[in-house]
Write an enzyme that holds these catalytic residues in place. Structure first.
Site, PDB file in Angstrom:
ATOM      1  N   LYS A 133       0.846  -1.192   0.000  1.00 13.65           N
ATOM      2  CA  LYS A 133       0.000   0.000   0.000  1.00 13.65           C
ATOM      3  C   LYS A 133       0.891   1.254   0.000  1.00 13.65           C
ATOM      4  O   LYS A 133       0.722   2.147  -0.829  1.00 13.65           O
ATOM      5  CB  LYS A 133      -0.926  -0.018   1.224  1.00 13.65           C
ATOM      6  CG  LYS A 133      -1.906   1.121   1.215  1.00 13.65           C
ATOM      7  CD  LYS A 133      -2.850   1.041   2.390  1.00 13.65           C
ATOM      8  CE  LYS A 133      -2.639   2.171   3.251  1.00 13.65           C
ATOM      9  NZ  LYS A 133      -2.761   2.602   4.405  1.00 13.65           N
ATOM     10  N   ASP A 151      -6.690   0.783   0.704  1.00 19.09           N
ATOM     11  CA  ASP A 151      -6.802   1.082   2.135  1.00 19.09           C
ATOM     12  C   ASP A 151      -8.191   0.646   2.616  1.00 19.09           C
ATOM     13  O   ASP A 151      -8.952   0.012   1.881  1.00 19.09           O
ATOM     14  CB  ASP A 151      -6.513   2.563   2.413  1.00 19.09           C
ATOM     15  CG  ASP A 151      -7.676   3.469   2.021  1.00 19.09           C
ATOM     16  OD1 ASP A 151      -8.600   2.999   1.299  1.00 19.09           O
ATOM     17  OD2 ASP A 151      -7.692   4.635   2.432  1.00 19.09           O
TER      18      ASP A 151
END
Ligand code: SF4
Length: 239
Positions: A133, A151
């Protein structure tokens, strides 16, 4: 083979078209969507993204001016006095673990990448504290390399859109990569996250005023009455 579940009877082609229409509508709704972390170079974005774990972007932005003024290079971070760094980043929470990640990441940069942030996913994820991420945020926003940022908002929205039933972020990333053209990955990630922050909340999404109502199988998860829904919309900037 990745597993996709869509509204009853929806073909693969219909799913792809619906996903791209959703992204187009979000692009019209949030023309100024962007990374809400403040940064001036890849190193600053990498540090800010590590700090953003379990913390709002807004709060990260309150500590980074002091941090970035004190530490300018990977070498500065790698040789930092930990107690001093912990004190600066304390408001972002988990400050000891984050200090370890930042110092370790910077040592990795100095030892293996000449003190520069590498522009490839496979290199970035070898650095301490840097997962996919974080790496995708840095690639997409500091290097212009398309990246999908999965997310908590992104995960919730792709589930509500019935783009996938996968819950593992890496698998979600793979599914979405096959739905949305690569050139749109970074901006699409911002748009979904913005929609999640502003309208499609975890609890009580503002369905009654949502521009995706006609395309979203989860319409009705929140109030559909427009007046009631309008009160739930948060204008930002935020988190
Ligand atoms: S219709 Fe409701 S659940 Fe669907 S995207 Fe909009 S706010 Fe979220």
């Amino acid at each position: 083979m990745l597993h996709n579940v869509s509204p009853a009877g929806e073909s693969r082609l219909a799913l792809v078209r619906r996903a791209r229409r959703i992204d187009r509508i979000l692009a019209e709704t949030y023309p100024d969507a962007h990374c809400e972390l403040d940064f001036r170079n890849p190193l600053e974005l990498l540090v800010a993204t590590i700090l953003s774990a379990q913390c709002t972007d807004k709060r990260v932005n309150t500590v980074t001016p002091t941090l970035f003024a004190k530490y300018r290079t990977a070498e500065d971070y790698a040789s930092a006095d930990r107690a001093e760094m912990e004190e600066i980043i304390r408001p972002t929470g988990f400050f000891r673990a984050k200090t370890n990640s930042i110092v370790g990441m910077a040592q990795g940069l100095c030892d293996r990448y000449g003190g520069e942030v590498p522009g490839r996913l496979k290199d970035l994820v070898t650095l301490p504290g840097v997962g996919r991420k974080t790496a995708n945020v840095v690639l997409g926003n500091a290097f212009g390399v398309p990246g999908i940022t999965v997310d908590t908002h992104f995960q919730r929205l792709v589930s509500r859109f019935h783009w996938t039933t996968e819950t593992d972020p890496v698998k979600i990333e793979q599914v979405v990569a096959e739905l949305i053209p690569k050139r749109d990955w970074t901006m699409m990630s911002h748009r979904l996250i913005w929609h999640g922050r502003r309208m499609c909340h975890a609890r009580k999404p503002a369905c009654g005023v949502c521009p995706l109502a006609a395309l979203c199988p989860s319409y009705g998860t929140g109030p559909v009455n427009p007046a009631e829904a309008a009160k739930l919309v948060r204008p930002g900037p935020f988190s």
